[in-house]
Design a protein around this motif. Sequence first.
Motif, PDB file in Angstrom:
ATOM      1  N   ALA A   1       0.759  -1.469  -0.009  1.00  0.00           N
ATOM      2  CA  ALA A   1       0.020   0.123  -0.073  1.00  0.00           C
ATOM      3  C   ALA A   1       1.128   1.446   0.385  1.00  0.00           C
ATOM      4  O   ALA A   1       0.514   2.231  -0.412  1.00  0.00           O
ATOM      5  CB  ALA A   1      -0.785   0.339   1.000  1.00  0.00           C
ATOM      6  N   GLU A   2       1.625   1.031   0.493  1.00  0.00           N
ATOM      7  CA  GLU A   2       3.097   2.488   0.648  1.00  0.00           C
ATOM      8  C   GLU A   2       3.381   2.610  -0.340  1.00  0.00           C
ATOM      9  O   GLU A   2       3.929   3.653  -0.689  1.00  0.00           O
ATOM     10  CB  GLU A   2       4.245   2.336   2.332  1.00  0.00           C
ATOM     11  N   LEU A   3       4.119   1.893  -1.380  1.00  0.00           N
ATOM     12  CA  LEU A   3       4.689   1.410  -2.209  1.00  0.00           C
ATOM     13  C   LEU A   3       4.197   2.249  -3.957  1.00  0.00           C
ATOM     14  O   LEU A   3       4.069   3.079  -4.292  1.00  0.00           O
ATOM     15  CB  LEU A   3       5.131   0.226  -2.719  1.00  0.00           C
ATOM     16  N   PHE A   4       2.812   1.447  -3.657  1.00  0.00           N
ATOM     17  CA  PHE A   4       1.570   2.428  -4.744  1.00  0.00           C
ATOM     18  C   PHE A   4       0.853   3.614  -4.194  1.00  0.00           C
ATOM     19  O   PHE A   4       0.285   4.202  -5.054  1.00  0.00           O
ATOM     20  CB  PHE A   4       0.839   1.136  -4.728  1.00  0.00           C
ATOM     21  N   SER A   5       0.589   3.896  -2.806  1.00  0.00           N
ATOM     22  CA  SER A   5       0.337   5.270  -3.019  1.00  0.00           C
ATOM     23  C   SER A   5       1.264   6.402  -3.427  1.00  0.00           C
ATOM     24  O   SER A   5       1.060   7.548  -3.492  1.00  0.00           O
ATOM     25  CB  SER A   5       0.258   5.184  -1.597  1.00  0.00           C
ATOM     26  N   SER A   6       2.387   6.051  -3.993  1.00  0.00           N
ATOM     27  CA  SER A   6       3.973   6.976  -4.375  1.00  0.00           C
ATOM     28  C   SER A   6       3.810   7.120  -5.720  1.00  0.00           C
ATOM     29  O   SER A   6       3.646   8.217  -5.501  1.00  0.00           O
ATOM     30  CB  SER A   6       4.991   6.981  -3.442  1.00  0.00           C
ATOM     31  N   VAL A   7       2.998   6.354  -6.492  1.00  0.00           N
ATOM     32  CA  VAL A   7       2.662   6.884  -7.903  1.00  0.00           C
ATOM     33  C   VAL A   7       2.023   7.275  -8.322  1.00  0.00           C
ATOM     34  O   VAL A   7       0.319   7.274  -7.670  1.00  0.00           O
ATOM     35  CB  VAL A   7       3.198   4.870  -8.042  1.00  0.00           C
ATOM     36  N   ARG A   8       2.071   8.335  -8.868  1.00  0.00           N
ATOM     37  CA  ARG A   8       0.924   8.929  -9.915  1.00  0.00           C
ATOM     38  C   ARG A   8       0.693   8.468 -10.497  1.00  0.00           C
ATOM     39  O   ARG A   8       0.824   8.813 -11.910  1.00  0.00           O
ATOM     40  CB  ARG A   8       1.920  10.480  -9.705  1.00  0.00           C
ATOM     41  N   PHE A   9       0.113   7.556 -10.650  1.00  0.00           N
ATOM     42  CA  PHE A   9      -0.977   7.140 -12.275  1.00  0.00           C
ATOM     43  C   PHE A   9      -1.571   7.945 -12.550  1.00  0.00           C
ATOM     44  O   PHE A   9      -1.473   8.059 -13.879  1.00  0.00           O
ATOM     45  CB  PHE A   9      -1.241   6.189 -11.687  1.00  0.00           C
ATOM     46  N   SER A  10      -2.250   8.761 -12.516  1.00  0.00           N
ATOM     47  CA  SER A  10      -3.302  10.059 -12.873  1.00  0.00           C
ATOM     48  C   SER A  10      -1.803  11.221 -13.902  1.00  0.00           C
ATOM     49  O   SER A  10      -2.622  11.442 -14.603  1.00  0.00           O
ATOM     50  CB  SER A  10      -3.719  10.855 -12.034  1.00  0.00           C
ATOM     51  N   THR A  11      -0.778  10.526 -13.399  1.00  0.00           N
ATOM     52  CA  THR A  11       0.235  11.914 -14.720  1.00  0.00           C
ATOM     53  C   THR A  11       0.670  11.054 -16.015  1.00  0.00           C
ATOM     54  O   THR A  11       0.594  11.070 -17.249  1.00  0.00           O
ATOM     55  CB  THR A  11       0.999  12.210 -14.104  1.00  0.00           C
ATOM     56  N   GLY A  12      -0.479  10.082 -16.181  1.00  0.00           N
ATOM     57  CA  GLY A  12       0.175   8.772 -17.104  1.00  0.00           C
ATOM     58  C   GLY A  12       1.422   8.168 -17.352  1.00  0.00           C
ATOM     59  O   GLY A  12       2.143   8.648 -16.742  1.00  0.00           O
ATOM     60  N   TRP A  13       2.327   7.941 -18.665  1.00  0.00           N
ATOM     61  CA  TRP A  13       3.583   7.274 -19.104  1.00  0.00           C
ATOM     62  C   TRP A  13       3.961   8.121 -19.388  1.00  0.00           C
ATOM     63  O   TRP A  13       5.270   7.583 -20.032  1.00  0.00           O
ATOM     64  CB  TRP A  13       3.300   5.793 -19.506  1.00  0.00           C
ATOM     65  N   ARG A  14       3.749   9.526 -19.725  1.00  0.00           N
ATOM     66  CA  ARG A  14       4.257   9.938 -20.050  1.00  0.00           C
ATOM     67  C   ARG A  14       5.129  11.371 -19.802  1.00  0.00           C
ATOM     68  O   ARG A  14       5.737  12.192 -20.912  1.00  0.00           O
ATOM     69  CB  ARG A  14       3.540  10.102 -21.951  1.00  0.00           C
ATOM     70  N   ASN A  15       4.009  11.691 -18.601  1.00  0.00           N
ATOM     71  CA  ASN A  15       4.640  12.637 -18.085  1.00  0.00           C
ATOM     72  C   ASN A  15       5.224  12.549 -16.440  1.00  0.00           C
ATOM     73  O   ASN A  15       5.369  11.620 -16.264  1.00  0.00           O
ATOM     74  CB  ASN A  15       2.792  13.151 -18.028  1.00  0.00           C
ATOM     75  N   THR A  16       6.151  13.668 -16.505  1.00  0.00           N
ATOM     76  CA  THR A  16       6.557  13.643 -15.425  1.00  0.00           C
ATOM     77  C   THR A  16       4.837  14.356 -14.000  1.00  0.00           C
ATOM     78  O   THR A  16       4.490  14.902 -14.491  1.00  0.00           O
ATOM     79  CB  THR A  16       7.490  13.735 -14.854  1.00  0.00           C
ATOM     80  N   CYS A  17       6.116  14.554 -12.390  1.00  0.00           N
ATOM     81  CA  CYS A  17       5.099  15.628 -11.339  1.00  0.00           C
ATOM     82  C   CYS A  17       5.654  15.658 -10.417  1.00  0.00           C
ATOM     83  O   CYS A  17       7.228  15.408 -10.239  1.00  0.00           O
ATOM     84  CB  CYS A  17       4.010  13.686 -10.442  1.00  0.00           C
ATOM     85  N   GLU A  18       5.144  17.006 -10.289  1.00  0.00           N
ATOM     86  CA  GLU A  18       6.596  17.410  -8.887  1.00  0.00           C
ATOM     87  C   GLU A  18       6.405  16.919  -7.243  1.00  0.00           C
ATOM     88  O   GLU A  18       7.365  17.163  -6.499  1.00  0.00           O
ATOM     89  CB  GLU A  18       5.772  19.250  -8.265  1.00  0.00           C
ATOM     90  N   GLU A  19       5.592  15.878  -6.765  1.00  0.00           N
ATOM     91  CA  GLU A  19       5.576  15.248  -5.736  1.00  0.00           C
ATOM     92  C   GLU A  19       5.248  13.661  -5.981  1.00  0.00           C
ATOM     93  O   GLU A  19       4.341  13.255  -7.124  1.00  0.00           O
ATOM     94  CB  GLU A  19       4.482  16.339  -4.925  1.00  0.00           C
ATOM     95  N   GLY A  20       5.852  12.735  -5.743  1.00  0.00           N
ATOM     96  CA  GLY A  20       5.748  11.514  -5.500  1.00  0.00           C
ATOM     97  C   GLY A  20       6.792  10.952  -6.669  1.00  0.00           C
ATOM     98  O   GLY A  20       6.898  11.229  -7.927  1.00  0.00           O
ATOM     99  N   LEU A  21       5.703   9.550  -7.572  1.00  0.00           N
ATOM    100  CA  LEU A  21       6.427   9.170  -8.452  1.00  0.00           C
ATOM    101  C   LEU A  21       5.438   8.924  -9.113  1.00  0.00           C
ATOM    102  O   LEU A  21       4.393   8.776  -9.297  1.00  0.00           O
ATOM    103  CB  LEU A  21       7.050   7.468  -8.601  1.00  0.00           C
ATOM    104  N   ALA A  22       5.974   9.967 -11.091  1.00  0.00           N
ATOM    105  CA  ALA A  22       5.618   9.163 -11.853  1.00  0.00           C
ATOM    106  C   ALA A  22       5.649   8.100 -12.520  1.00  0.00           C
ATOM    107  O   ALA A  22       6.321   7.752 -12.503  1.00  0.00           O
ATOM    108  CB  ALA A  22       5.452  10.370 -13.473  1.00  0.00           C
TER     109      ALA A  22
END
Length: 351
Positions: A177-198
Amino acid sequence: MDLEARASILRAGIAAPSADNSQPWRFAWSGDDLDIHIDADRSGSVSDTRHVLSDLAAGACMENMIIHARSLGFDADVATFPHQDDPQWVAHIHWHPALVPARSEPLATAIEQRHTDRRFPWRGPIDANTRERLAAQARQIPGQRLYWPTSPYERKLALRIIRTAETLRFKSPKLHAELFSSVRFSTGWRNTCEEGLAPATLAVEPPMRPIFQALRHPAVMRAFNHLGTATLLGWRSAYLPIRLSPGLCVCVMPSDERQDVLACGRALQRVWLEATVAGLSVQPYAAPGVLSLGFVPVEPAFLQTCSQLRVDLDKLCGPGHGLVFLRLGYARSAPQHRSGRRAPASFDTAP
């Protein structure tokens, strides 16, 4: 120290690595003094029990600031954990003009370039001179050292330690749960994000992306684990890339006290910046060291696994405690995607 210098030092600190790109820092200026606090809203997760990961990140952040400030002509007087009643206050830094003029700091040039590279395989070899340069950077921080597993036995043991810890991250419901909570799937597989893991930064092969995304659901993960998926993921995320890479080392601290974890973060950052200067790609593995400390409240079924990790780490690199492994090699190109950072204003800075 003028406002421009303060802002520049702050940007250097924010560029430091943190677990799952959590950026768990808060800063407050008072004249030429800077306080670094752990951000309670971005720390204290399962693996961050007793602030191990946050202390590690704070140490890296602090070292970035110190290195960059020297390039601007400032030195630092540092007091760590200055108030026992406030465990989230990790450092008080007083900046003052250096006794020598501003000088070139090779590591400072690497602060903005440093990144995690999860791709594989990487080329080599890493020569003895480069290994010694990295080890010398770790020794700049008192009590810290870098250990290189070189013999076939050591290499095999290190691979087993890392693979076991990475597998456990998918087997344990809490760690999953901890691992996947940090992945920002909403950004998609082509973009980055300013917090968490894209997702784009995770180097998941395109055919595996739908499966990986589905594994974020606990029921799906449980079902796949009956087929041995956690073991397979541990093999893919740890054993295989390390086995195919020319370099592996571990940052070793003298004890598990918070002072030493903070210092380990400083040493880790110096090593990583030196590796960047040398043209090396780096992927850190903190799970083995953190889980072996015994602080992480995993399910009872996995306590013995964590205890065995401690035993094996002591065999590998004792005396002291190995906290973070680094996979090293020469990549053909820079990764296309890198983790972003929040805006400096979001760290509660004071003018």
